[in-house]
Design an enzyme around this catalytic site. Structure first.
Site, PDB file in Angstrom:
ATOM      1  CB  CYS A  38       0.567  24.620   0.654  1.00  0.00           C
ATOM      2  SG  CYS A  38       1.799  23.435   1.166  1.00  0.00           S
TER       3      CYS A  38
ATOM      4  CG  HIS B 103      -0.861  23.503  -3.146  1.00  0.00           C
ATOM      5  ND1 HIS B 103       0.419  23.911  -3.421  1.00  0.00           N
ATOM      6  CD2 HIS B 103      -0.762  22.566  -2.162  1.00  0.00           C
ATOM      7  CE1 HIS B 103       1.252  23.263  -2.631  1.00  0.00           C
ATOM      8  NE2 HIS B 103       0.564  22.445  -1.857  1.00  0.00           N
TER       9      HIS B 103
ATOM     10  CG  ASN C 293       3.549  20.509  -2.001  1.00  0.00           C
ATOM     11  OD1 ASN C 293       3.683  21.719  -2.070  1.00  0.00           O
ATOM     12  ND2 ASN C 293       2.729  19.931  -1.142  1.00  0.00           N
TER      13      ASN C 293
HETATM   14  C1  LIG Z   1       1.337  10.869   0.947  1.00  0.00           C
HETATM   15  C2  LIG Z   1       0.408  10.139  -0.013  1.00  0.00           C
HETATM   16  C3  LIG Z   1       0.963  10.246  -1.426  1.00  0.00           C
HETATM   17  C4  LIG Z   1       0.373   8.680   0.387  1.00  0.00           C
HETATM   18  O1  LIG Z   1      -0.487   7.990  -0.486  1.00  0.00           O
HETATM   19  P1  LIG Z   1      -1.495   6.904   0.079  1.00  0.00           P
HETATM   20  O2  LIG Z   1      -2.150   6.288  -1.090  1.00  0.00           O
HETATM   21  O3  LIG Z   1      -2.362   7.613   1.080  1.00  0.00           O
HETATM   22  O4  LIG Z   1      -0.515   5.895   0.744  1.00  0.00           O
HETATM   23  P2  LIG Z   1      -0.538   5.362   2.254  1.00  0.00           P
HETATM   24  O5  LIG Z   1      -0.191   6.460   3.187  1.00  0.00           O
HETATM   25  O6  LIG Z   1      -1.833   4.660   2.434  1.00  0.00           O
HETATM   26  O7  LIG Z   1       0.625   4.340   2.214  1.00  0.00           O
HETATM   27  C5  LIG Z   1       0.524   3.161   1.482  1.00  0.00           C
HETATM   28  C6  LIG Z   1       1.791   2.373   1.652  1.00  0.00           C
HETATM   29  O8  LIG Z   1       2.832   2.997   0.913  1.00  0.00           O
HETATM   30  C7  LIG Z   1       3.971   3.164   1.727  1.00  0.00           C
HETATM   31  N1  LIG Z   1       4.709   4.326   1.300  1.00  0.00           N
HETATM   32  C8  LIG Z   1       4.605   5.601   1.752  1.00  0.00           C
HETATM   33  N2  LIG Z   1       5.477   6.384   1.091  1.00  0.00           N
HETATM   34  C9  LIG Z   1       6.121   5.599   0.227  1.00  0.00           C
HETATM   35  C10 LIG Z   1       7.133   5.838  -0.725  1.00  0.00           C
HETATM   36  N3  LIG Z   1       7.647   7.062  -0.931  1.00  0.00           N
HETATM   37  N4  LIG Z   1       7.558   4.808  -1.479  1.00  0.00           N
HETATM   38  C11 LIG Z   1       7.054   3.585  -1.306  1.00  0.00           C
HETATM   39  N5  LIG Z   1       6.102   3.284  -0.406  1.00  0.00           N
HETATM   40  C12 LIG Z   1       5.641   4.283   0.339  1.00  0.00           C
HETATM   41  C13 LIG Z   1       3.423   3.291   3.117  1.00  0.00           C
HETATM   42  O9  LIG Z   1       4.422   2.947   4.058  1.00  0.00           O
HETATM   43  C14 LIG Z   1       2.299   2.309   3.099  1.00  0.00           C
HETATM   44  O10 LIG Z   1       2.825   1.010   3.276  1.00  0.00           O
HETATM   45  P3  LIG Z   1       2.029  -0.068   4.163  1.00  0.00           P
HETATM   46  O11 LIG Z   1       0.712  -0.267   3.465  1.00  0.00           O
HETATM   47  O12 LIG Z   1       2.933  -1.247   4.113  1.00  0.00           O
HETATM   48  O13 LIG Z   1       1.884   0.557   5.506  1.00  0.00           O
HETATM   49  C15 LIG Z   1      -1.017  10.738   0.027  1.00  0.00           C
HETATM   50  O14 LIG Z   1      -1.620  10.437   1.239  1.00  0.00           O
HETATM   51  C16 LIG Z   1      -1.022  12.214  -0.149  1.00  0.00           C
HETATM   52  O15 LIG Z   1      -0.663  12.719  -1.200  1.00  0.00           O
HETATM   53  N6  LIG Z   1      -1.471  12.951   0.873  1.00  0.00           N
HETATM   54  C17 LIG Z   1      -1.471  14.399   0.798  1.00  0.00           C
HETATM   55  C18 LIG Z   1      -0.087  14.892   1.053  1.00  0.00           C
HETATM   56  C19 LIG Z   1       0.092  16.307   0.703  1.00  0.00           C
HETATM   57  O16 LIG Z   1      -0.330  16.732  -0.344  1.00  0.00           O
HETATM   58  N7  LIG Z   1       0.753  17.057   1.575  1.00  0.00           N
HETATM   59  C20 LIG Z   1       1.024  18.426   1.371  1.00  0.00           C
HETATM   60  C21 LIG Z   1      -0.211  19.209   1.386  1.00  0.00           C
HETATM   61  S1  LIG Z   1       0.052  20.862   1.142  1.00  0.00           S
END
Ligand SMILES: CC(C)(COP(=O)(O)OP(=O)(O)OC[C@H]1O[C@@H](n2cnc3c(N)ncnc32)[C@H](O)[C@@H]1OP(=O)(O)O)[C@@H](O)C(=O)NCCC(=O)NCCS
Length: 328
Positions: free
Chosen positions: A113, A253, A283
Site C-alpha cells: 500500500c 492511504h 482500500n
Molecule cells: C480489520 C479491522 C477493521 C477489524 O476491526 P477490529 O475492531 O480490530 O475488530 P476485531 O478484529 O477485534 O474483531 C472484532 C470482531 O468482529 C468480527 N469481525 C471481523 N470482521 C467482520 C466482518 N466483516 N463483519 C462482522 N464481524 C466481523 C471478528 O470475528 C471479531 O469477532 P469476535 O469478537 O467474536 O472474535 C481493523 O483491525 C483494521 O482496520 N485493521 C487494519 C486493516 C488494514 O487497514 N489493512 C490494510 C492495511 S494497508
C-alpha cells in the site's frame, strides 16, 4: 537543483459498485459492522475481463492528457502494485505495450500500500539525477482477485482502482519538497498471501487452506498504521522545515477511517483536512493515495502553491510520506 513534481494526474475506478449490503449476501457481515469499524460503504470490483494493467492503462491515459505532454516524452514507466497481472512479468511492460510505447524501460515496485509513495520517490531521484525527463508513475490494483470472499476479516476491506502521475521538472520551488520512507520487515503473516510465491508454491493443500488469498492480522496492522501515519508525516514535514499547520491537506492511504481519526488527534491536524474517500472505494492499496489526489483535483480542492502531504503504510510492513508544493 531543478524542482521535480507531479505535472498531470489521472485515475480510474471500475464501474461495478459492490456495497456492504451486497457483501452481506456473501459472508457473515453487516453494513453496520463494516461502516462503524472501517468507514467503508462501498468499493469497486473490476470486470472479469479487466486486469490491473487495464486499470493502470486507463489512469495513465488521463494523466498524460492532464500533463499536456506528448506521450513520446515519457522515458520510463514505474508501476506500484501488489496485484500484478502475472507473477513474473512486470505490469509496467504490459502498460507500455497498451500505450503503444516501445523500448522505454519499465519496472514494478513492490511496496504494497506504500507503493505509490515509493514509486514517486524513485521517480523524483531519477529525474533529479537527469536520467529521465518524464516518468509515468502508476499505482494500480485488482485486490478483488486476491481477497478471500469466504473470509469476512479481509474481503470487506478492499477494492480495485488505479491512479497515474506524470512526474517531471516543475517550476522552481514547487513539487516534491521532502521524502521520508521506511519499513519494519516482518514474516509473521501480518499481511501477505502465504502461498504462490517461491517459499510455498501453490499445491492442493495451499488451495484447500485458501492460502492463495490475502491473510491479515487486522489488529497488528491497525496498531502499526496508527503509529506510523503520524510519525512519518511529521518526519517528512521536519525535513521540509515545515510544521503541520503549513499543510492545506493530508492525503493518507485509505485503509480505515479510525486510523485516520487517530492520526488526526495525534498530530493535532483537523480531520476535515485529511482527504477521505475510503467510504466509496475501500482500500485500493497502491492506488488509494493517487485516486484521492485525482478526486480532490477534480473538486478544485488543491490549488497551485498548496502544501500537501501524501502518506502511505501497508504490507511489508512499509511506510512513507512525501511533502509537496502543488505545481499546477
Ligand atoms: C480489520 C479491522 C477493521 C477489524 O476491526 P477490529 O475492531 O480490530 O475488530 P476485531 O478484529 O477485534 O474483531 C472484532 C470482531 O468482529 C468480527 N469481525 C471481523 N470482521 C467482520 C466482518 N466483516 N463483519 C462482522 N464481524 C466481523 C471478528 O470475528 C471479531 O469477532 P469476535 O469478537 O467474536 O472474535 C481493523 O483491525 C483494521 O482496520 N485493521 C487494519 C486493516 C488494514 O487497514 N489493512 C490494510 C492495511 S494497508
Amino acid at each position: 537543483m531543478q524542482s521535480v513534481g507531479i505535472k498531470g494526474l489521472g485515475y480510474y475506478v471500475p464501474e461495478n459498485i459492490v456495497t456492504n449490503f451486497d457483501l452481506e449476501k456473501v459472508v457473515d457481515t453487516s453494513d453496520e459492522w463494516i461502516r462503524t469499524r472501517t468507514g467503508i460503504e462501498e468499493r469497486r470490483f473490476a470486470a472479469e475481463d479487466e486486469a490491473t494493467s487495464d486499470l493502470g492503462y486507463k489512469a495513465a491515459i488521463k494523466a498524460i492528457e492532464n500533463a499536456k505532454i506528448d506521450i513520446q516524452e515519457i522515458g520510463l514507466i514505474i508501476v506500484a502494485t501488489a496485484t500484478a497481472d502475472y507473477l513474473t512479468q512486470p505490469t509496467a511492460c504490459l502498460i507500455q505495450k497498451k500505450l503503444g510505447l516501445s523500448k522505454i524501460p519499465c519496472f514494478d515496485v513492490g511496496a504494497a500500500c506504500t507503493g505509490f509513495i515509493y514509486a514517486l520517490t524513485v521517480a523524483n531521484s531519477m529525474i533529479k539525477t537527469k536520467l529521465f525527463k518524464n516518468i509515468l508513475v502508476i499505482g494500480a490494483e485488482t485486490l478483488s482477485r486476491i481477497a478471500d470472499m469466504k473470509d469476512r476479516n479481509t474481503c470487506v476491506l478492499f477494492g480495485d482502482g488505479a491512479a497515474a502521475a506524470v512526474v517531471g521538472n516543475v517550476e522552481e520551488g514547487y513539487g516534491i519538497l521532502s521524502v521520508s520512507i521506511g519499513a519494519e520487515g516482518e514474516d509473521d503473516m501480518v499481511l501477505k498471501i502465504p502461498a504462490g510465491g517461491s517459499k510455498f508454491p501453490n499445491n492442493e493443500r495451499t488451495i484447500e487452506n485458501r492460502e492463495n488469498f490475502l491473510k491479515m492480522n487486522g489488529q497488528e496492522v491497525f496498531k502499526f498504521a496508527v503509529k506510523v501515519l503520524p510519525k512519518v508525516t511529521l518526519e517528512a514535514l521536519n525535513q521540509a522545515e515545515m510544521k503541520v499547520d503549513d499543510l492545506s491537506m493530508i492525503f493518507p492511504h485509505q485503509a480505515n477511517l479510525r486510523i485516520i481519526e487517530a492520526a488526526s488527534k495525534r498530530i493535532d491536524f483537523p480531520l476535515e483536512k485529511f482527504y477521505v474517500n475510503l467510504n466509496k472505494y475501500g482500500n485500493t492499496s497502491a492506488a488509494s493515495i493517487g485516486i484521492a489526489l485525482g478526486e480532490a483535483l477534480e473538486k478544485g480542492l488543491i490549488k497551485k502553491g498548496d502544501n500537501i502531504a501524501l502518506t502511505g503504510f501497508g504490507g511489508g510492513l512499509t511506510y512513507g510520506s512525501i511533502v509537496m508544493k502543488w505545481a499546477y
